[in-house]
Design an enzyme around this catalytic site. Structure first.
Site, mmCIF file in Angstrom:
data_model
loop_
_atom_site.group_PDB
_atom_site.id
_atom_site.type_symbol
_atom_site.label_atom_id
_atom_site.label_comp_id
_atom_site.label_asym_id
_atom_site.label_seq_id
_atom_site.Cartn_x
_atom_site.Cartn_y
_atom_site.Cartn_z
ATOM 1 N N GLY A 1 -0.851 48.553 5.163
ATOM 2 C CA GLY A 1 -0.502 48.692 6.562
ATOM 3 C C GLY A 1 0.717 47.899 6.996
ATOM 4 N N TYR A 2 1.232 47.014 6.155
ATOM 5 C CA TYR A 2 2.379 46.209 6.556
ATOM 6 C C TYR A 2 3.611 47.090 6.788
ATOM 7 C CZ TYR A 2 -0.014 41.834 5.239
ATOM 8 O OH TYR A 2 -0.877 40.774 5.145
ATOM 9 N N GLN A 3 4.124 47.001 8.001
ATOM 10 C CA GLN A 3 5.290 47.790 8.396
ATOM 11 C C GLN A 3 5.078 49.280 8.095
ATOM 12 O OE1 GLN A 3 7.655 46.588 10.195
ATOM 13 N NE2 GLN A 3 7.424 44.378 9.897
#
Length: 351
Positions: free
Chosen positions: A57-59
């Protein structure tokens, strides 16, 4: 940079500082562009770091995509960890179900341009999926070679302990570590998570070691009444100086920084490193810099060594109320054996 074995259930040799890559990318509307991210990555590697932490889910996946290019030619020398639970956009591509675990790992492997992930974390509990379903799915992925180790991030201690016991009883891939928020301001992990990790031999990775920037000293509240401070920091990601406790912590950091001719953030990170080195806990710290200078400032904490007296001052300033049943147990044992007796369990009163 020093290295340690990550817990007692793995042979992973990891650097004492890990690189968190939540800022790699700009799809959240903030973060670091590709060039800045690569510079941060290379500076970390050149400093001797080998533990890279990301998540699907990061960025919105951009962090993994960037890392897929950065790790080429270095993959075997890196411990690469990623997470699942929150990277999807639809009902069945979020959460902790077997279906989403399989979907998530395949998508992460593609973005990372690798055929395996060293350490795969459940990012956060969905509060619904049976732990048996999760552990069986993760064991299948270990046996297939797509992941090597498993861990839990942002889970309550009782769920992690249950998962660890289940894996041991069934002969499944063990839980090797946990991630939790921990710093001088946020110490609630002292109540359950850290004693559990130490007892079960789990490695621990601390995130947000500077409390969103509060423990750098650059966000000192200009006014002293708690209501105004609460309004000033309400809704912000950083912890903020919202009570007399936080003020005491930062005041103590400033005093010790002057004594050591160091920056406040260096003292904050040195406390985290040294305090836990004194326990049987196998703990590392995850840094989350936005640019190279922030990373260099964080790495400089490795040159700072605090005295036992300074560590104790910070422990005292940041201590939390452990609550029931620990205070009841301590009171009961003190009444039986006497305060200060070697027979009294003190692990929960001072860490």
């Amino acid at each position: 940079m020093k290295y340690k074995i990550f817990g007692q259930k793995s042979g992973l040799r990891v650097s004492e500082l890990a690189l968190g890559t939540g800022n790699f990318g700009t799809r959240w509307g903030h973060g670091s562009d590709a060039a800045t991210s690569k510079q941060v990555f290379e500076t970390y590697i050149n400093a001797g770091g080998n533990f890279i932490d990301t998540a699907d889910g990061y960025q919105l996946g951009e962090s993994e995509e960037l890392l897929g290019g950065f790790i080429k030619g270095k993959r075997q020398d890196l411990v690469l960890s990623s997470k699942f639970s929150t990277g999807g956009k639809t009902l069945l591509t979020t959460g902790n179900s077997r279906k989403n675990i399989i979907h998530s790992v395949e998508a992460s492997l593609k973005r990372l341009n690798t055929d395996y992930i060293d350490l795969y974390w459940a990012h956060i509990s969905d509060g619904q999926t049976p732990i048996e379903e999760m552990m069986r799915a993760l064991d299948d992925l270990v046996r297939s070679g797509k992941i090597l180790y498993t861990g839990f991030s942002n889970y309550p201690a009782w769920r992690i302990a249950n998962a660890s016991l289940l894996a041991d009883l069934r002969g499944w891939a063990p839980v090797v570590g946990i991630q939790t928020e921990y710093n001088l301001i946020e110490r609630t992990a002292d109540r359950e998570l850290l004693p559990m990790a130490e007892a079960l031999g789990l490695g621990v990775a601390f995130w947000s070691p500077l409390a969103g920037g509060t423990l750098t000293g650059k966000y000192r509240a200009p006014i002293q009444d708690s209501n105004s401070r609460q309004q000033a920091w309400g809704g912000a990601l950083l912890k903020g100086e919202t009570s007399d406790r936080e003020t005491k912590i930062i005041d103590t950091l400033e005093e010790i920084a002057k004594e050591n001719d160091a920056k406040i953030l260096e003292i904050s990170l040195a406390w985290l490193r040294q305090k836990n080195d004194k326990n049987a806990l196998s703990a590392i710290t995850i840094l989350g810099p936005r640019n190279e200078q922030q990373l260099l400032d964080n790495l400089s904490s490795l040159n700072v060594t605090l005295s036992d007296e300074q560590i104790n001052r910070l422990n005292e300033a940041s201590k939390i109320v452990l609550g029931s049943p620990y205070e009841i147990i301590e009171s009961s044992q003190n009444s039986i054996f006497g305060a200060g007796s070697d027979l009294v369990e003190t692990k929960h009163t001072v860490r």
